[in-house]
Design an enzyme around this catalytic site. Structure first.
Site, PDB file in Angstrom:
ATOM      1  N   TRP A  54       0.847  -1.193   0.000  1.00 47.19           N
ATOM      2  CA  TRP A  54       0.000   0.000   0.000  1.00 47.19           C
ATOM      3  C   TRP A  54       0.879   1.238   0.000  1.00 47.19           C
ATOM      4  O   TRP A  54       1.700   1.354  -0.947  1.00 47.19           O
ATOM      5  CB  TRP A  54      -1.117  -0.084   1.052  1.00 47.19           C
ATOM      6  CG  TRP A  54      -0.801  -0.159   2.512  1.00 47.19           C
ATOM      7  CD1 TRP A  54      -1.001   0.823   3.438  1.00 47.19           C
ATOM      8  CD2 TRP A  54      -0.311  -1.299   3.239  1.00 47.19           C
ATOM      9  NE1 TRP A  54      -0.656   0.363   4.678  1.00 47.19           N
ATOM     10  CE2 TRP A  54      -0.234  -0.910   4.596  1.00 47.19           C
ATOM     11  CE3 TRP A  54       0.093  -2.578   2.900  1.00 47.19           C
ATOM     12  CZ2 TRP A  54       0.224  -1.753   5.604  1.00 47.19           C
ATOM     13  CZ3 TRP A  54       0.549  -3.428   3.899  1.00 47.19           C
ATOM     14  CH2 TRP A  54       0.610  -3.024   5.225  1.00 47.19           C
ATOM     15  N   ASP A  55       0.790   2.146   0.963  1.00 47.14           N
ATOM     16  CA  ASP A  55       1.458   3.455   0.841  1.00 47.14           C
ATOM     17  C   ASP A  55       2.879   3.342   0.272  1.00 47.14           C
ATOM     18  O   ASP A  55       3.705   2.603   0.814  1.00 47.14           O
ATOM     19  CB  ASP A  55       1.545   4.125   2.213  1.00 47.14           C
ATOM     20  CG  ASP A  55       0.192   4.323   2.867  1.00 47.14           C
ATOM     21  OD1 ASP A  55      -0.811   3.858   2.329  1.00 47.14           O
ATOM     22  OD2 ASP A  55       0.159   4.936   3.944  1.00 47.14           O
ATOM     23  N   ALA A 127       3.737   4.882   7.399  1.00 45.33           N
ATOM     24  CA  ALA A 127       4.332   5.580   6.256  1.00 45.33           C
ATOM     25  C   ALA A 127       5.383   6.620   6.638  1.00 45.33           C
ATOM     26  O   ALA A 127       5.420   7.138   7.764  1.00 45.33           O
ATOM     27  CB  ALA A 127       3.226   6.240   5.446  1.00 45.33           C
ATOM     28  N   ARG A 206       1.927  11.287  12.350  1.00 45.56           N
ATOM     29  CA  ARG A 206       2.581  10.279  11.520  1.00 45.56           C
ATOM     30  C   ARG A 206       2.928  10.815  10.128  1.00 45.56           C
ATOM     31  O   ARG A 206       2.666  11.945   9.797  1.00 45.56           O
ATOM     32  CB  ARG A 206       1.684   9.042  11.409  1.00 45.56           C
ATOM     33  CG  ARG A 206       0.308   9.267  10.827  1.00 45.56           C
ATOM     34  CD  ARG A 206      -0.451   7.927  10.839  1.00 45.56           C
ATOM     35  NE  ARG A 206      -1.713   7.970  10.177  1.00 45.56           N
ATOM     36  CZ  ARG A 206      -2.902   7.880  10.778  1.00 45.56           C
ATOM     37  NH1 ARG A 206      -2.970   7.750  12.086  1.00 45.56           N
ATOM     38  NH2 ARG A 206      -4.020   7.914  10.075  1.00 45.56           N
ATOM     39  N   ASP A 207       3.508   9.918   9.339  1.00 51.70           N
ATOM     40  CA  ASP A 207       3.770  10.142   7.917  1.00 51.70           C
ATOM     41  C   ASP A 207       4.760  11.286   7.653  1.00 51.70           C
ATOM     42  O   ASP A 207       4.441  12.257   6.941  1.00 51.70           O
ATOM     43  CB  ASP A 207       2.454  10.394   7.139  1.00 51.70           C
ATOM     44  CG  ASP A 207       1.467   9.238   7.285  1.00 51.70           C
ATOM     45  OD1 ASP A 207       1.828   8.206   7.881  1.00 51.70           O
ATOM     46  OD2 ASP A 207       0.332   9.372   6.801  1.00 51.70           O
ATOM     47  N   GLU A 277      -3.752  12.982   5.533  1.00 56.94           N
ATOM     48  CA  GLU A 277      -2.730  11.937   5.523  1.00 56.94           C
ATOM     49  C   GLU A 277      -1.637  12.180   4.488  1.00 56.94           C
ATOM     50  O   GLU A 277      -1.879  12.723   3.421  1.00 56.94           O
ATOM     51  CB  GLU A 277      -3.395  10.594   5.220  1.00 56.94           C
ATOM     52  CG  GLU A 277      -4.570  10.332   6.142  1.00 56.94           C
ATOM     53  CD  GLU A 277      -4.671   8.892   6.569  1.00 56.94           C
ATOM     54  OE1 GLU A 277      -4.068   8.558   7.595  1.00 56.94           O
ATOM     55  OE2 GLU A 277      -5.334   8.119   5.874  1.00 56.94           O
TER      56      GLU A 277
HETATM   57  C1  FRU Z   1      -2.621   5.990   4.822  1.00 60.10           C
HETATM   58  C2  FRU Z   1      -2.248   5.561   6.227  1.00 60.10           C
HETATM   59  C3  FRU Z   1      -1.057   6.348   6.714  1.00 60.10           C
HETATM   60  C4  FRU Z   1      -0.431   5.406   7.679  1.00 60.10           C
HETATM   61  C5  FRU Z   1      -0.672   4.067   7.030  1.00 60.10           C
HETATM   62  C6  FRU Z   1      -0.802   2.901   7.961  1.00 60.10           C
HETATM   63  O1  FRU Z   1      -2.959   4.941   3.977  1.00 60.10           O
HETATM   64  O2  FRU Z   1      -3.338   5.728   7.094  1.00 60.10           O
HETATM   65  O3  FRU Z   1      -1.421   7.572   7.285  1.00 60.10           O
HETATM   66  O4  FRU Z   1       0.909   5.708   7.865  1.00 60.10           O
HETATM   67  O5  FRU Z   1      -1.854   4.205   6.276  1.00 60.10           O
HETATM   68  O6  FRU Z   1      -0.926   1.698   7.266  1.00 60.10           O
END
Ligand code: FRU
Length: 436
Positions: A54-55, A127, A206-207, A277
């Site tokens: 994913w991310d 992420a 986060r992120d 996000e």
């Molecule tokens: C976006 C998210 C990010 C996070 C990750 C966790 O897809 O919510 O903000 O870091 O997924 O899996």
């Protein structure tokens, strides 16, 4: 609606009021020909059939450009085993890297970090971003939970592993440690809400996203603005006050990419949305385009949005951000496949902007992602893309954007790569309503 006005004094940074994504802006969110991506079908082959992916983010140079190492470009992504029920993947997320010579076929490199007594931090890693600076890899991430915890917690800290090195040979590319892991930032409770202050759905801190602008080194991140109980924010409505997402920023006073100090947020969405996000900025034509992904279910009561890429523009990094297209909506999924993609990352490409994302749930037209859980487990697995989505091509014109085409799943071209003519009038490519 007056919500653009209410601000906490602590959000002033050198007299600056935090720009707001307001309820008035968000009330204008509506799908249009310019903002709806075509329907996504499963690719012939996913990037790696053993993994949910994913991310995703690029290994970038200090000047924000895509790094090229001996002819390879490198992406990092959150991953888990593809045998896992997709809804459980966040609990075990592991950062892996992938590399490619042509930006189309990706080889799996493996987990970025070795697991040893020093790291990585957190019970799983969410992420982040990746910097390649003078031969050293800085792999930024969200340390979620605590190492070794018996029950999963949702504490989030911004962290980095640095000291990584890259080697290439005829067998491909390898990233290797030893890594030094450090916590970079935690919420301060003034600019950024702590877990203890959080009043609504899961708080965010986060992120991390590295961004250098005219020689100053920043880290952007997803956070929340503290709103105290009984405050008059959102006309005093406690239900709306629980939605308080922000885009945070920290600055490195010396340029050291492991030393950051918190600054006041770039933007917030108090009374509007809980989760802004994976914030990132693309600088273009002297302007700053700030992008975030957000979910349909994280909008405050009384507002309807989508799982989508939202964007804002300002004349300076810490300027007065205005939502793109009036409402902020830049790119979303068709109404009959509302969860087909998520977690977009926009990057510059000549006179276009490209946006990559991951292929999320397909053949799923229900109004809420929560309803995935009512599907039999085999269907939850079958309908989860878990790989890179088609790259979407966007034209930018001042405060306006429009989708002008797509590339293949996971095609991530370098800026100097020529792309085929985009399709302009979208008539024949409009998503097929009612297909599901
Ligand atoms: C976006 C998210 C990010 C996070 C990750 C966790 O897809 O919510 O903000 O870091 O997924 O899996």
């Amino acid at each position: 609606m007056q919500d653009d006005a209410v601000r906490n004094a602590s959000n002033e940074d050198a007299g600056r009021r935090t720009p707001a994504w307001t309820r008035d802006h968000a009330a204008g969110i509506e799908r249009s020909e310019d903002t709806v991506a075509p329907i996504i079908y499963p690719p012939e082959a996913p990037v790696d059939s053993d993994l949910h992916i994913w991310d995703t983010w690029f290994l970038r140079e200090r000047d924000n450009s895509l790094a090229e190492i001996d002819g390879y470009r490198v992406i990092f992504a959150l991953t888990s085993s593809s045998e896992l029920l997709p809804g459980k993947r966040h609990d075990v997320a592991t950062i892996r890297y992938f590399y490619s010579r042509d930006g189309k076929e990706w080889e799996t490199g493996g987990p970025v970090f070795d697991v040893d007594e020093k790291g990585p931090l957190g019970s799983r890693q969410w992420a982040g971003c990746a910097l390649y600076d003078r031969g050293e890899v800085f792999s930024y991430y969200t340390a979620s939970g605590r190492r070794g915890e018996e029950e999963l917690t949702y504490t989030q800290r911004l962290a980095v592993g640095h000291g990584g090195a890259i080697e290439t040979d005829e067998n491909g590319l390898r990233i290797e440690g030893p890594w030094t892991h450090e916590v970079l930032l935690e919420p301060d409770g003034e600019y950024y809400e702590t877990e203890a202050q959080s009043r609504g759905m899961i708080y965010t801190f986060r992120d991390p996203w590295f961004f250098e602008d005219d020689g100053t080194t920043y880290l952007l991140f997803e956070a929340n603005t503290p709103v105290s109980e009984g405050s008059d924010a959102c006309g005093g409505d406690p239900a709306q006050q629980e939605f308080n997402g922000s885009v945070g920023i920290a600055e490195s006073p010396t340029g050291d990419p492991t030393e950051f100090e918190l600054r006041a947020p770039l933007l917030d969405a108090v009374c509007v949305n809980q989760e802004l996000e994976r914030p990132h900025v693309v600088r273009r034509d002297g302007r700053y385009y700030l992008f975030i992904s957000s979910h349909d279910h994280t909008f405050a009561p009384g507002l309807d949005g989508y799982d989508a890429l939202y964007g804002f523009v300002a004349d300076s990094l810490r300027g007065e951000y205005e939502p793109l297209n009036g409402s902020g909506l830049v790119l979303t999924n068709p109404s009959n496949a509302p969860f087909q993609a998520y977690s977009w990352l926009a990057f510059d490409h000549g006179n276009e902007l490209l946006a990559t994302s991951f292929f999320n749930y397909f053949e799923f037209g229900r109004p809420s992602l929560d309803e995935v859980a009512v599907l039999p487990e085999a269907e939850q697995l079958r309908r989860f893309g878990g790989t890179l989505a088609p790259t979407v091509r966007l034209k930018l014109d001042g405060n306006h954007t429009r989708i002008v085409g797509t590339l293949e799943h996971g095609h991530l071209p370098l800026p100097n790569e020529k792309l085929p003519e985009p399709w302009w009038g979208r008539g024949e490519r409009l998503p097929d309503e009612g297909e599901y």
